[in-house]
Design a protein around this motif. Structure first.
Motif, PDB file in Angstrom:
ATOM      1  N   GLU A 155       0.838  -1.195   0.000  1.00 12.94           N
ATOM      2  CA  GLU A 155       0.000   0.000   0.000  1.00 12.94           C
ATOM      3  C   GLU A 155       0.870   1.242   0.000  1.00 12.94           C
ATOM      4  O   GLU A 155       2.086   1.178   0.220  1.00 12.94           O
ATOM      5  N   VAL A 156       0.250   2.381  -0.243  1.00 17.47           N
ATOM      6  CA  VAL A 156       0.898   3.671  -0.086  1.00 17.47           C
ATOM      7  C   VAL A 156      -0.145   4.657   0.425  1.00 17.47           C
ATOM      8  O   VAL A 156      -1.248   4.739  -0.116  1.00 17.47           O
ATOM      9  N   ASP A 157       0.179   5.329   1.506  1.00 23.57           N
ATOM     10  CA  ASP A 157      -0.755   6.266   2.153  1.00 23.57           C
ATOM     11  C   ASP A 157      -2.099   5.617   2.462  1.00 23.57           C
ATOM     12  O   ASP A 157      -3.166   6.231   2.308  1.00 23.57           O
ATOM     13  N   GLY A 158      -2.053   4.349   2.887  1.00 23.31           N
ATOM     14  CA  GLY A 158      -3.272   3.645   3.262  1.00 23.31           C
ATOM     15  C   GLY A 158      -4.077   3.091   2.113  1.00 23.31           C
ATOM     16  O   GLY A 158      -5.092   2.418   2.329  1.00 23.31           O
ATOM     17  N   LYS A 159      -3.649   3.339   0.885  1.00 21.61           N
ATOM     18  CA  LYS A 159      -4.379   2.843  -0.288  1.00 21.61           C
ATOM     19  C   LYS A 159      -3.648   1.631  -0.870  1.00 21.61           C
ATOM     20  O   LYS A 159      -2.428   1.674  -1.072  1.00 21.61           O
ATOM     21  N   PRO A 160      -4.376   0.536  -1.126  1.00 18.20           N
ATOM     22  CA  PRO A 160      -3.717  -0.683  -1.606  1.00 18.20           C
ATOM     23  C   PRO A 160      -3.096  -0.500  -2.985  1.00 18.20           C
ATOM     24  O   PRO A 160      -3.619   0.210  -3.836  1.00 18.20           O
ATOM     25  N   LEU A 161      -1.944  -1.150  -3.171  1.00 21.91           N
ATOM     26  CA  LEU A 161      -1.301  -1.194  -4.477  1.00 21.91           C
ATOM     27  C   LEU A 161      -1.613  -2.515  -5.151  1.00 21.91           C
ATOM     28  O   LEU A 161      -2.179  -3.425  -4.536  1.00 21.91           O
ATOM     29  N   ASP A 162      -1.248  -2.635  -6.411  1.00 22.74           N
ATOM     30  CA  ASP A 162      -1.450  -3.891  -7.130  1.00 22.74           C
ATOM     31  C   ASP A 162      -0.324  -4.850  -6.742  1.00 22.74           C
ATOM     32  O   ASP A 162       0.625  -5.070  -7.495  1.00 22.74           O
ATOM     33  N   PHE A 163      -0.456  -5.410  -5.528  1.00 21.68           N
ATOM     34  CA  PHE A 163       0.604  -6.271  -5.011  1.00 21.68           C
ATOM     35  C   PHE A 163       0.744  -7.539  -5.858  1.00 21.68           C
ATOM     36  O   PHE A 163       1.848  -8.080  -5.988  1.00 21.68           O
ATOM     37  N   GLU A 164      -0.351  -7.983  -6.442  1.00 20.10           N
ATOM     38  CA  GLU A 164      -0.280  -9.178  -7.290  1.00 20.10           C
ATOM     39  C   GLU A 164       0.639  -8.937  -8.484  1.00 20.10           C
ATOM     40  O   GLU A 164       1.460  -9.796  -8.836  1.00 20.10           O
ATOM     41  N   GLN A 165       0.514  -7.767  -9.104  1.00 22.64           N
ATOM     42  CA  GLN A 165       1.392  -7.424 -10.216  1.00 22.64           C
ATOM     43  C   GLN A 165       2.840  -7.349  -9.739  1.00 22.64           C
ATOM     44  O   GLN A 165       3.749  -7.891 -10.380  1.00 22.64           O
ATOM     45  N   PHE A 166       3.041  -6.698  -8.600  1.00 20.81           N
ATOM     46  CA  PHE A 166       4.388  -6.537  -8.064  1.00 20.81           C
ATOM     47  C   PHE A 166       5.025  -7.883  -7.738  1.00 20.81           C
ATOM     48  O   PHE A 166       6.140  -8.187  -8.190  1.00 20.81           O
ATOM     49  N   ILE A 167       4.328  -8.709  -6.950  1.00 20.45           N
ATOM     50  CA  ILE A 167       4.935  -9.947  -6.488  1.00 20.45           C
ATOM     51  C   ILE A 167       5.077 -10.964  -7.613  1.00 20.45           C
ATOM     52  O   ILE A 167       6.008 -11.786  -7.612  1.00 20.45           O
ATOM     53  N   SER A 168       4.201 -10.903  -8.603  1.00 18.67           N
ATOM     54  CA  SER A 168       4.327 -11.809  -9.752  1.00 18.67           C
ATOM     55  C   SER A 168       5.616 -11.510 -10.510  1.00 18.67           C
ATOM     56  O   SER A 168       6.358 -12.432 -10.885  1.00 18.67           O
ATOM     57  N   THR A 169       5.881 -10.230 -10.719  1.00 17.75           N
ATOM     58  CA  THR A 169       7.119  -9.843 -11.401  1.00 17.75           C
ATOM     59  C   THR A 169       8.340 -10.214 -10.562  1.00 17.75           C
ATOM     60  O   THR A 169       9.339 -10.720 -11.084  1.00 17.75           O
ATOM     61  N   TYR A 170       8.243  -9.989  -9.260  1.00 22.51           N
ATOM     62  CA  TYR A 170       9.352 -10.325  -8.365  1.00 22.51           C
ATOM     63  C   TYR A 170       9.655 -11.824  -8.428  1.00 22.51           C
ATOM     64  O   TYR A 170      10.816 -12.232  -8.567  1.00 22.51           O
ATOM     65  N   LEU A 171       8.614 -12.655  -8.349  1.00 23.69           N
ATOM     66  CA  LEU A 171       8.809 -14.103  -8.344  1.00 23.69           C
ATOM     67  C   LEU A 171       9.277 -14.623  -9.702  1.00 23.69           C
ATOM     68  O   LEU A 171       9.989 -15.635  -9.765  1.00 23.69           O
ATOM     69  N   ASN A 172       8.904 -13.937 -10.763  1.00 24.37           N
ATOM     70  CA  ASN A 172       9.403 -14.322 -12.089  1.00 24.37           C
ATOM     71  C   ASN A 172      10.918 -14.121 -12.178  1.00 24.37           C
ATOM     72  O   ASN A 172      11.613 -14.840 -12.900  1.00 24.37           O
ATOM     73  N   ASN A 173      11.410 -13.130 -11.425  1.00 28.94           N
ATOM     74  CA  ASN A 173      12.841 -12.825 -11.444  1.00 28.94           C
ATOM     75  C   ASN A 173      13.596 -13.472 -10.284  1.00 28.94           C
ATOM     76  O   ASN A 173      14.829 -13.460 -10.266  1.00 28.94           O
ATOM     77  N   ARG A 174      12.846 -14.036  -9.348  1.00 25.82           N
ATOM     78  CA  ARG A 174      13.464 -14.731  -8.213  1.00 25.82           C
ATOM     79  C   ARG A 174      12.559 -15.911  -7.835  1.00 25.82           C
ATOM     80  O   ARG A 174      11.936 -15.932  -6.768  1.00 25.82           O
ATOM     81  N   PRO A 175      12.463 -16.902  -8.708  1.00 20.02           N
ATOM     82  CA  PRO A 175      11.448 -17.954  -8.593  1.00 20.02           C
ATOM     83  C   PRO A 175      11.577 -18.860  -7.384  1.00 20.02           C
ATOM     84  O   PRO A 175      10.599 -19.529  -7.023  1.00 20.02           O
ATOM     85  N   ASP A 176      12.713 -18.918  -6.741  1.00 22.18           N
ATOM     86  CA  ASP A 176      12.874 -19.805  -5.587  1.00 22.18           C
ATOM     87  C   ASP A 176      12.393 -19.175  -4.283  1.00 22.18           C
ATOM     88  O   ASP A 176      12.478 -19.798  -3.221  1.00 22.18           O
ATOM     89  N   THR A 177      11.896 -17.961  -4.353  1.00 22.81           N
ATOM     90  CA  THR A 177      11.450 -17.248  -3.146  1.00 22.81           C
ATOM     91  C   THR A 177      10.178 -17.863  -2.581  1.00 22.81           C
ATOM     92  O   THR A 177       9.243 -18.172  -3.321  1.00 22.81           O
ATOM     93  N   ILE A 178      10.143 -18.020  -1.273  1.00 21.74           N
ATOM     94  CA  ILE A 178       8.938 -18.452  -0.559  1.00 21.74           C
ATOM     95  C   ILE A 178       8.460 -17.284   0.298  1.00 21.74           C
ATOM     96  O   ILE A 178       9.211 -16.760   1.125  1.00 21.74           O
ATOM     97  N   ILE A 179       7.227 -16.861   0.076  1.00 21.63           N
ATOM     98  CA  ILE A 179       6.653 -15.742   0.826  1.00 21.63           C
ATOM     99  C   ILE A 179       5.885 -16.280   2.031  1.00 21.63           C
ATOM    100  O   ILE A 179       5.029 -17.159   1.888  1.00 21.63           O
ATOM    101  N   HIS A 180       6.181 -15.755   3.205  1.00 22.11           N
ATOM    102  CA  HIS A 180       5.503 -16.160   4.435  1.00 22.11           C
ATOM    103  C   HIS A 180       4.596 -15.026   4.905  1.00 22.11           C
ATOM    104  O   HIS A 180       5.104 -14.007   5.406  1.00 22.11           O
ATOM    105  N   PRO A 181       3.269 -15.157   4.754  1.00 25.43           N
ATOM    106  CA  PRO A 181       2.363 -14.070   5.169  1.00 25.43           C
ATOM    107  C   PRO A 181       2.528 -13.675   6.630  1.00 25.43           C
ATOM    108  O   PRO A 181       2.397 -12.492   6.974  1.00 25.43           O
ATOM    109  N   GLU A 182       2.833 -14.640   7.513  1.00 26.89           N
ATOM    110  CA  GLU A 182       2.971 -14.321   8.924  1.00 26.89           C
ATOM    111  C   GLU A 182       4.191 -13.440   9.189  1.00 26.89           C
ATOM    112  O   GLU A 182       4.191 -12.630  10.125  1.00 26.89           O
TER     113      GLU A 182
END
Length: 339
Positions: free
Chosen positions: A252-279
């Motif tokens: 988010e930025v200033d309390g407004k959600p960002l397109d995190f799906e777009q962001f994290i999809s691109t990130y994982l495409n460039n770093r595919p072995d990453t495991i994201i832990h929501p906790e």
């Protein structure tokens, strides 16, 4: 830091910079109202070269010397040109001390922070690619901090709660409002502190992969330079930690959600072995919130920075107190749904 209440004598300060850096004579020095953890100035020399200098109060809990040494390695040894590293002094130091402040000098980049341009979504993919590249760096530095999931802000917050209840702030509106807010939210603040203690015990017993992280890659610390190139600045929080420490800034930025799906999809495409832990993302969201409560609360209730600075700090405190539990819950829910 919106206002220059550093107390620096700019004439002596300019002479000090001239003596320590091989940049020639300074013809002008101008305060820039940027950053929250220090005082920033634009410098112009008689050679018509421009520089950016940062002065911040020395902090015994922050090893800025080793941090900036690592930043220099990232820029020059590992060839990461998106890293804005400090200029070395004539004694090959990344940082020097002046009037109980840490001073670091940087090349001036002609550009604007992404926060100032409000161009968030259009740069998410580029940011994701850059962060993925940065997180892939196998830097060897035993001096940098390593994540232990501690909450270093608990002691200060408990102190502020005590100050809010026992001191008389009737003559200062901002301080009075802040004290009332801390008193009103005391139970919830204490619950959040307990949540952090529980998280620290749980996460410190698990093995999470740690890599080099920026620590504060928010949009104010990303410059858009010539030819749309992005530069990451303000590396004082660099440390080894789970990548979630950096990734949570793009929910988010200033309390407004960002397109995190777009962001994290691109990130994982460039770093595919990453495991994201929501906790872990949740832990960092709460710790960041408590850090802001501690920092702005201390400026308001303890320091005497003047009316303008108090009003600025009061405004900056608002998104974090009352603690925005529902907003953070929604952000974590979105991550879980995506994964």
């Amino acid at each position: 830091m919106k206002f220059d209440n550093s107390g620096l004598n700019l004439e002596f300060f300019s002479q000090f910079i001239e003596e320590n850096y091989q940049i020639g004579r300074i013809s002008s020095i101008r305060f820039i109202p940027k950053g929250e953890d220090g005082y920033c100035y634009s410098i112009k020399t008689d050679r018509n070269n421009h520089y950016f200098v940062k002065a911040q109060k020395s902090n015994e809990h922050l090893d800025l010397f080793n941090s900036l040494r690592a930043v220099s390695d990232l820029r020059y040894k590992y060839k990461k040109d998106y890293v804005v590293a400090p200029i070395q002094t004539s004694q090959q130091k990344s940082i020097v001390t002046f009037d109980n402040m840490w001073i670091s000098l940087y090349p001036f980049i002609q550009g604007t922070s992404l926060y100032e341009t409000s161009e968030f979504t259009s740069h998410l993919e580029q940011i994701a690619k850059t962060l993925a590249d940065f997180h892939n760096v196998s830097i060897h530095n035993n001096q940098l901090p390593k994540e232990t999931f501690q909450n270093p802000f608990e002691k200060k917050i408990l102190y502020l709660l005590n100050v809010a209840e026992k001191q008389d702030f009737s003559s200062n509106l901002c301080k009075r409002k802040t004290a009332s807010l801390f008193i009103k939210e005391r139970k919830d603040i204490e619950t959040a502190l307990e949540k952090m203690r529980t998280g620290q015990k749980k996460f410190s017993q698990r093995q999470f992969k740690q890599t080099i992280t920026h620590g504060d890659p928010n949009f104010s610390n990303i410059l858009r330079g010539p030819n749309e190139k992005l530069y990451f600045i303000d590396w004082g929080e660099i440390a080894f930690a789970p990548v979630e420490r950096d990734l949570m800034f793009f929910l988010e930025v200033d309390g407004k959600p960002l397109d995190f799906e777009q962001f994290i999809s691109t990130y994982l495409n460039n770093r595919p072995d990453t495991i994201i832990h929501p906790e872990i993302v949740e832990f960092y969201l709460y710790r960041w919130c408590l850090q802001e409560i501690a920092d702005y609360g201390y400026r308001l209730l303890v320091e005497n920075n003047g009316v303008e600075e108090d009003e600025h700090s009061w405004k900056e405190l608002q998104p974090y107190l009352p603690i925005p539990h529902l907003t953070m819950h929604d952000r974590i829910k979105n991550i879980v749904n995506f994964l």
